[in-house]
Design an enzyme around this catalytic site. Structure first.
Site, PDB file in Angstrom:
ATOM      1  CG  LEU A 161       4.279   4.097   4.387  1.00  0.00           C
ATOM      2  CD1 LEU A 161       3.903   5.562   4.218  1.00  0.00           C
ATOM      3  CD2 LEU A 161       3.514   3.221   3.402  1.00  0.00           C
ATOM      4  CB  CYS A 162       9.962   0.721   1.814  1.00  0.00           C
ATOM      5  SG  CYS A 162      11.700   0.578   1.344  1.00  0.00           S
TER       6      CYS A 162
END
Length: 265
Positions: free
Chosen positions: A86-87
């Site tokens: 996840l960014c």
């Protein structure tokens, strides 16, 4: 291998998060590797995730806390792609923005906050509220059965990458007590261990049809088509069931009008 500083820091944070766990969050490091942490987020009230059991991992670098962890959520949620990095500003996508003062609890509270928002980023997905509720209802089943793959041969998952083919092996290894509770819960609710459905869900449900992988727009479109067909069939069924009443009403009005016209003439 963790540096001495990372080892000391994560040991202290484990003690802290065990004694004072944040709401809806529990977490611990793996017995075999202190850099690999496993967490469970329980879906908060007044959200589509209410009652859901969302399992994921934090993979810390060996120079933590001077660099952030890779963050993944393995349980399908309708919010994130299962097992994808996840960014986030608190993840390894943005090492320069990470603050060494942030702890594991800070990271997981930030993840929960982002999860319950509508922001999009790399690794997030779009879904309806109904779809997310359906994922929440099947989250325990998914975690403990590996998405229904528990009867097949387990596959070896890569580092931090847990897919639905492992038969629930990894979840059981990290959360043995929770896994036992899940199996007890599934037995009490008579959950179909292949599909994750409950008997009271109904075969003609318009909700998303969840398989091992995350449901896409094709499932949503299929649900919409099913709803339209059901509405159409419902209308036809009423006319069919009441055709005698309709026919009698037409005859009655025809006779009444004929009498009125006859008396007028």
């Amino acid at each position: 291998m963790a540096t001495r500083a990372a080892q000391k820091r994560l040991t202290r944070e484990y003690k802290s998060i065990t004694e004072n766990p944040p709401p809806y969050i529990t977490a611990h490091p793996s017995d075999s590797n202190i850099l690999e942490w496993h967490y469970i987020i329980t879906g908060p009230e007044n959200t589509p995730y209410h009652g859901g059991q969302y399992w994921g991992t934090l993979i810390f670098p060996n120079n933590y806390p001077f660099a952030p962890p890779a963050i993944r959520m393995h349980t399908p949620s309708g919010r994130f792609q299962p097992s994808s990095r996840l960014c986030l500003s608190i993840s390894d996508f943005h090492p320069r923005s990470f603050n060494p003062a942030w702890e594991v609890s800070t990271i997981l509270i930030g993840l929960l906050s982002f999860m319950t928002s509508d922001e999009m980023t790399t690794g997030s997905v779009s879904a309806t509220e109904a779809e997310r509720k359906a994922y929440a209802a099947r989250s325990r089943w998914w975690n403990s059965t590996g998405g229904g793959s528990h009867k097949g041969p387990a596959t070896n998952a890569g580092k931090g990458n847990v897919r639905a083919g492992d038969g629930g092996t990894k979840f059981k290894a990290e959360w043995p007590e929770v896994d036992q509770e899940n199996w007890k819960w599934m037995k009490e609710h008579k959950v179909d261990l292949v599909t994750g459905s409950k008997p009271d869900a109904g075969a003609a449900s318009c909700g998303p049809q969840l398989g091992i992988a995350a449901a896409g727009s094709g499932h949503q479109a299929h649900a919409v088509v099913d709803a339209v067909i059901q509405q159409r069939d419902a209308g036809q069924g009423w006319v069919f069931r009441n055709k005698l009443f309709i026919f009698g009403s037409l005859v009655f009005f025809y006779v009444l009008v004929a009498r009125l016209l006859g008396e007028g003439s």
